[in-house]
Design a protein around this motif. Structure first.
Motif, PDB file in Angstrom:
ATOM      1  N   ASN A   1     -78.049-134.867  -8.030  1.00  0.00           N
ATOM      2  CA  ASN A   1     -78.031-133.801  -9.036  1.00  0.00           C
ATOM      3  C   ASN A   1     -76.653-133.650  -9.665  1.00  0.00           C
ATOM      4  O   ASN A   1     -76.536-133.471 -10.882  1.00  0.00           O
ATOM      5  CB  ASN A   1     -78.471-132.471  -8.419  1.00  0.00           C
ATOM      6  CG  ASN A   1     -79.923-132.472  -8.008  1.00  0.00           C
ATOM      7  OD1 ASN A   1     -80.719-133.288  -8.454  1.00  0.00           O
ATOM      8  ND2 ASN A   1     -80.276-131.540  -7.131  1.00  0.00           N
ATOM      9  N   LEU A   2     -75.612-133.713  -8.850  1.00  0.00           N
ATOM     10  CA  LEU A   2     -74.252-133.605  -9.376  1.00  0.00           C
ATOM     11  C   LEU A   2     -73.922-134.782 -10.282  1.00  0.00           C
ATOM     12  O   LEU A   2     -73.298-134.614 -11.336  1.00  0.00           O
ATOM     13  CB  LEU A   2     -73.242-133.520  -8.228  1.00  0.00           C
ATOM     14  CG  LEU A   2     -73.229-132.204  -7.454  1.00  0.00           C
ATOM     15  CD1 LEU A   2     -72.424-132.350  -6.170  1.00  0.00           C
ATOM     16  CD2 LEU A   2     -72.696-131.072  -8.313  1.00  0.00           C
ATOM     17  N   SER A   3     -74.349-135.957  -9.896  1.00  0.00           N
ATOM     18  CA  SER A   3     -74.113-137.149 -10.707  1.00  0.00           C
ATOM     19  C   SER A   3     -74.826-137.037 -12.049  1.00  0.00           C
ATOM     20  O   SER A   3     -74.268-137.375 -13.094  1.00  0.00           O
ATOM     21  CB  SER A   3     -74.585-138.390  -9.948  1.00  0.00           C
ATOM     22  OG  SER A   3     -74.355-139.537 -10.712  1.00  0.00           O
ATOM     23  N   ALA A   4     -76.060-136.549 -12.021  1.00  0.00           N
ATOM     24  CA  ALA A   4     -76.815-136.367 -13.263  1.00  0.00           C
ATOM     25  C   ALA A   4     -76.152-135.316 -14.146  1.00  0.00           C
ATOM     26  O   ALA A   4     -76.058-135.477 -15.371  1.00  0.00           O
ATOM     27  CB  ALA A   4     -78.257-135.963 -12.949  1.00  0.00           C
TER      28      ALA A   4
ATOM     29  N   GLN B   1     -65.146-132.129  -7.705  1.00  0.00           N
ATOM     30  CA  GLN B   1     -64.743-131.629  -6.392  1.00  0.00           C
ATOM     31  C   GLN B   1     -65.962-131.384  -5.507  1.00  0.00           C
ATOM     32  O   GLN B   1     -65.963-131.730  -4.325  1.00  0.00           O
ATOM     33  CB  GLN B   1     -63.911-130.346  -6.518  1.00  0.00           C
ATOM     34  CG  GLN B   1     -63.350-129.881  -5.208  1.00  0.00           C
ATOM     35  CD  GLN B   1     -62.438-130.910  -4.550  1.00  0.00           C
ATOM     36  OE1 GLN B   1     -61.527-131.433  -5.180  1.00  0.00           O
ATOM     37  NE2 GLN B   1     -62.690-131.229  -3.292  1.00  0.00           N
ATOM     38  N   LEU B   2     -67.018-130.806  -6.070  1.00  0.00           N
ATOM     39  CA  LEU B   2     -68.254-130.595  -5.319  1.00  0.00           C
ATOM     40  C   LEU B   2     -68.836-131.927  -4.853  1.00  0.00           C
ATOM     41  O   LEU B   2     -69.315-132.055  -3.723  1.00  0.00           O
ATOM     42  CB  LEU B   2     -69.286-129.855  -6.171  1.00  0.00           C
ATOM     43  CG  LEU B   2     -69.026-128.381  -6.426  1.00  0.00           C
ATOM     44  CD1 LEU B   2     -70.012-127.841  -7.454  1.00  0.00           C
ATOM     45  CD2 LEU B   2     -69.122-127.587  -5.138  1.00  0.00           C
ATOM     46  N   GLU B   3     -68.767-132.923  -5.721  1.00  0.00           N
ATOM     47  CA  GLU B   3     -69.266-134.251  -5.383  1.00  0.00           C
ATOM     48  C   GLU B   3     -68.454-134.860  -4.233  1.00  0.00           C
ATOM     49  O   GLU B   3     -69.018-135.407  -3.287  1.00  0.00           O
ATOM     50  CB  GLU B   3     -69.217-135.142  -6.621  1.00  0.00           C
ATOM     51  CG  GLU B   3     -70.128-136.325  -6.582  1.00  0.00           C
ATOM     52  CD  GLU B   3     -70.198-137.040  -7.922  1.00  0.00           C
ATOM     53  OE1 GLU B   3     -69.310-136.860  -8.791  1.00  0.00           O
ATOM     54  OE2 GLU B   3     -71.154-137.799  -8.105  1.00  0.00           O
ATOM     55  N   ASN B   4     -67.137-134.727  -4.294  1.00  0.00           N
ATOM     56  CA  ASN B   4     -66.273-135.241  -3.221  1.00  0.00           C
ATOM     57  C   ASN B   4     -66.547-134.534  -1.900  1.00  0.00           C
ATOM     58  O   ASN B   4     -66.660-135.177  -0.851  1.00  0.00           O
ATOM     59  CB  ASN B   4     -64.792-135.098  -3.597  1.00  0.00           C
ATOM     60  CG  ASN B   4     -64.369-136.061  -4.677  1.00  0.00           C
ATOM     61  OD1 ASN B   4     -64.992-137.095  -4.889  1.00  0.00           O
ATOM     62  ND2 ASN B   4     -63.319-135.712  -5.397  1.00  0.00           N
ATOM     63  N   ASP B   5     -66.667-133.201  -1.955  1.00  0.00           N
ATOM     64  CA  ASP B   5     -66.949-132.428  -0.741  1.00  0.00           C
ATOM     65  C   ASP B   5     -68.301-132.822  -0.151  1.00  0.00           C
ATOM     66  O   ASP B   5     -68.444-132.957   1.073  1.00  0.00           O
ATOM     67  CB  ASP B   5     -66.931-130.925  -1.038  1.00  0.00           C
ATOM     68  CG  ASP B   5     -65.551-130.405  -1.404  1.00  0.00           C
ATOM     69  OD1 ASP B   5     -64.548-131.131  -1.192  1.00  0.00           O
ATOM     70  OD2 ASP B   5     -65.478-129.267  -1.921  1.00  0.00           O
TER      71      ASP B   5
ATOM     72  N   GLU C   1     -63.427-128.689 -17.746  1.00  0.00           N
ATOM     73  CA  GLU C   1     -63.107-127.899 -16.556  1.00  0.00           C
ATOM     74  C   GLU C   1     -64.294-127.909 -15.600  1.00  0.00           C
ATOM     75  O   GLU C   1     -64.120-128.032 -14.384  1.00  0.00           O
ATOM     76  CB  GLU C   1     -62.755-126.462 -16.940  1.00  0.00           C
ATOM     77  CG  GLU C   1     -61.406-126.315 -17.587  1.00  0.00           C
ATOM     78  CD  GLU C   1     -61.108-124.886 -18.003  1.00  0.00           C
ATOM     79  OE1 GLU C   1     -61.788-123.946 -17.513  1.00  0.00           O
ATOM     80  OE2 GLU C   1     -60.197-124.696 -18.814  1.00  0.00           O
ATOM     81  N   ASN C   2     -65.498-127.774 -16.152  1.00  0.00           N
ATOM     82  CA  ASN C   2     -66.698-127.832 -15.327  1.00  0.00           C
ATOM     83  C   ASN C   2     -66.822-129.195 -14.660  1.00  0.00           C
ATOM     84  O   ASN C   2     -67.256-129.288 -13.509  1.00  0.00           O
ATOM     85  CB  ASN C   2     -67.950-127.531 -16.159  1.00  0.00           C
ATOM     86  CG  ASN C   2     -68.049-126.078 -16.573  1.00  0.00           C
ATOM     87  OD1 ASN C   2     -67.379-125.214 -16.019  1.00  0.00           O
ATOM     88  ND2 ASN C   2     -68.870-125.810 -17.572  1.00  0.00           N
ATOM     89  N   ASP C   3     -66.445-130.248 -15.377  1.00  0.00           N
ATOM     90  CA  ASP C   3     -66.489-131.601 -14.806  1.00  0.00           C
ATOM     91  C   ASP C   3     -65.580-131.702 -13.579  1.00  0.00           C
ATOM     92  O   ASP C   3     -65.932-132.344 -12.592  1.00  0.00           O
ATOM     93  CB  ASP C   3     -66.064-132.651 -15.837  1.00  0.00           C
ATOM     94  CG  ASP C   3     -67.135-132.923 -16.879  1.00  0.00           C
ATOM     95  OD1 ASP C   3     -68.295-132.477 -16.689  1.00  0.00           O
ATOM     96  OD2 ASP C   3     -66.810-133.579 -17.894  1.00  0.00           O
ATOM     97  N   GLU C   4     -64.410-131.047 -13.651  1.00  0.00           N
ATOM     98  CA  GLU C   4     -63.494-131.067 -12.508  1.00  0.00           C
ATOM     99  C   GLU C   4     -64.119-130.374 -11.303  1.00  0.00           C
ATOM    100  O   GLU C   4     -63.988-130.843 -10.170  1.00  0.00           O
ATOM    101  CB  GLU C   4     -62.170-130.394 -12.880  1.00  0.00           C
ATOM    102  CG  GLU C   4     -61.340-131.193 -13.862  1.00  0.00           C
ATOM    103  CD  GLU C   4     -60.075-130.468 -14.298  1.00  0.00           C
ATOM    104  OE1 GLU C   4     -59.661-129.512 -13.606  1.00  0.00           O
ATOM    105  OE2 GLU C   4     -59.503-130.864 -15.330  1.00  0.00           O
ATOM    106  N   VAL C   5     -64.814-129.272 -11.549  1.00  0.00           N
ATOM    107  CA  VAL C   5     -65.490-128.561 -10.469  1.00  0.00           C
ATOM    108  C   VAL C   5     -66.600-129.434  -9.888  1.00  0.00           C
ATOM    109  O   VAL C   5     -66.740-129.558  -8.660  1.00  0.00           O
ATOM    110  CB  VAL C   5     -66.060-127.210 -10.968  1.00  0.00           C
ATOM    111  CG1 VAL C   5     -66.958-126.571  -9.916  1.00  0.00           C
ATOM    112  CG2 VAL C   5     -64.931-126.273 -11.368  1.00  0.00           C
ATOM    113  N   VAL C   6     -67.364-130.075 -10.758  1.00  0.00           N
ATOM    114  CA  VAL C   6     -68.446-130.956 -10.312  1.00  0.00           C
ATOM    115  C   VAL C   6     -67.874-132.119  -9.510  1.00  0.00           C
ATOM    116  O   VAL C   6     -68.420-132.500  -8.469  1.00  0.00           O
ATOM    117  CB  VAL C   6     -69.293-131.455 -11.510  1.00  0.00           C
ATOM    118  CG1 VAL C   6     -70.242-132.566 -11.096  1.00  0.00           C
ATOM    119  CG2 VAL C   6     -70.063-130.302 -12.128  1.00  0.00           C
TER     120      VAL C   6
END
Length: 115
Positions: free
Chosen positions: A33-36, A61-65, A54-59
């Motif tokens: 979902n994050l990748s999409a 980080q969420l993807e890395n976590d 900015e949202n991409d940066e949050v996504v």
């Protein structure tokens, strides 16, 4: 270890394996979902693009976590399979069932984690 204790451990590990497998599926779905979400196109408006970046940066980080947690879950599944699940990686004592319930991929007992 007596048979009853061994059976209880086997039951606990079976539950842990089911929980970890479910968590692995959830994390894999979250990554998809994050990748999409990240692959969606950006707006033409430059001010909206700034917010989207900015949202991409949050996504990211969420993807890395999520990836890091998925690796921990997969490692815990391997520990169950090879018989080392629930054993502290530092002191080699048993990790309490309560800790494993709270953090099913824990590699350290509470004492070593606090040290």
């Amino acid at each position: 270890m007596n048979n009853q204790t061994n059976n209880n451990s086997n039951g606990e590990y079976k539950k842990a394996l089911q929980h970890l497998t479910q968590l692995q599926e959830e994390l894999t779905q979250r990554l998809e979902n994050l990748s999409a979400d990240r692959s969606s196109s950006h707006s033409i408006d430059s001010s909206e693009q700034a917010v989207e970046r900015e949202n991409d940066e949050v996504v990211d980080q969420l993807e890395n976590d999520t990836r890091e947690e998925l690796v921990q879950v997969q490692s815990a599944i391997k520990r169950i399979e090879n018989g080392t699940y629930g054993i502290c990686a530092k002191c080699e004592e048993e990790i309490s069932p309560q800790r494993l319930q709270a953090i099913p991929y824990a590699t350290l007992c509470i004492h070593c984690a606090d040290a």
